[in-house]
Scaffold this motif. Sequence first.
Motif, PDB file in Angstrom:
ATOM      1  N   ASP A 229       2.213  -4.507   3.733  1.00  0.00           N
ATOM      2  CA  ASP A 229       2.427  -3.881   2.432  1.00  0.00           C
ATOM      3  C   ASP A 229       2.272  -2.368   2.516  1.00  0.00           C
ATOM      4  OD1 ASP A 229       2.633  -6.477   1.328  1.00  0.00           O
ATOM      5  OD2 ASP A 229       0.437  -6.603   1.220  1.00  0.00           O
ATOM      6  N   LYS A 230       3.003  -1.665   1.675  1.00  0.00           N
ATOM      7  CA  LYS A 230       2.898  -0.201   1.564  1.00  0.00           C
ATOM      8  C   LYS A 230       2.902   0.475   2.941  1.00  0.00           C
ATOM      9  CE  LYS A 230       0.151  -0.661  -2.669  1.00  0.00           C
ATOM     10  NZ  LYS A 230      -1.137  -0.349  -3.355  1.00  0.00           N
ATOM     11  N   GLN A 233       3.346   4.338   2.938  1.00  0.00           N
ATOM     12  CA  GLN A 233       2.140   5.044   2.473  1.00  0.00           C
ATOM     13  C   GLN A 233       1.039   5.025   3.545  1.00  0.00           C
ATOM     14  OE1 GLN A 233       0.834   3.652  -1.376  1.00  0.00           O
ATOM     15  NE2 GLN A 233       2.930   3.610  -2.194  1.00  0.00           N
ATOM     16  N   ARG A 234       0.890   3.917   4.211  1.00  0.00           N
ATOM     17  CA  ARG A 234      -0.124   3.823   5.267  1.00  0.00           C
ATOM     18  C   ARG A 234       0.228   4.715   6.448  1.00  0.00           C
ATOM     19  NH1 ARG A 234      -0.902  -2.813   5.077  1.00  0.00           N
ATOM     20  NH2 ARG A 234      -2.129  -2.844   3.146  1.00  0.00           N
ATOM     21  N   THR A 261      -7.573   0.694   2.074  1.00  0.00           N
ATOM     22  CA  THR A 261      -7.077   1.290   0.832  1.00  0.00           C
ATOM     23  C   THR A 261      -7.209   2.805   0.823  1.00  0.00           C
ATOM     24  OG1 THR A 261      -7.685  -0.723  -0.372  1.00  0.00           O
ATOM     25  CG2 THR A 261      -7.260   1.256  -1.679  1.00  0.00           C
TER      26      THR A 261
END
Length: 279
Positions: A229-230, A233-234, A261
């Motif tokens: 996921d994401k 962004q990571r 996170t």
Amino acid sequence: MLETLLIRSRAVPPEQPRRRGATTLEPGQDRFGVLKAILAAVPWLQVGLGATVVLLAALVPWGTDRLLTAMDQQILAVDVQGQFVGDSRVAVERAAGAWIGKSYFSTDLADIKAALEQRPWVESAAVKRVWPGRLVIDIREKKPLAYWSDGRLVSRSGELFSPPNPEVAGRLPKLSGPDERVREVITMARSMSEQLYGYGLGFAGLALEARGAWTLTLANGIEVVLGRDKVEQRFDRFITVYENRLASRVDEVSRVDARYTNGIAVQWKADAAVAAPKS
């Protein structure tokens, strides 16, 4: 005497007055007149031109076929052009040599093109006739972008292929994932590679697992776990932490987990050495 004259005068019909301009025709003369009128109405010039065109249209294919038959001869030689890395000019010439001795005009060039494009390294083949009796073949090879799973190669156009000599491609990144998602892996790899280059980091590979998790490998050996996921962004978070905290200690980093996170977890090479079991 008087009665005789009266009888004779009654027997002779009175003479009918002739109409001015009227002409009496015999039946045969009437038919010939109609025929002449019909013939006069036919546009013989147009009919003649039309018949000539039809005749020429019928003769052209026949004449062309006779001319080509008279001019036809065997294919005597094959010239192969192109830049070769994976395949070789000699091998392609040998394969194209199967058409030497065939009809110069009757041989379908599309058959030669299709046969040569079955070769693993061939991206496209352009075939043309050069009079007299020669074929010129221009070969364009596939440009390998990376190594793929099972020792295969992936081309810059996103095609997976299995040549017998993949090692001739030299040093390339390693990509892996489900075959049906190869273009997605290529797109992600290109995006990451461009960003890494701006920070002085080399791109070595990208893996997409069947369950959807991504793992990036840098040229210095560091693995960056990005998860499912994401992912973008990571990746951006890893770049930020690398620039601010890791750039000065990059030689000590073994693995980075960016699935958190608000940060990342770093595995240091020293920690990995301590955690490794002794033999």
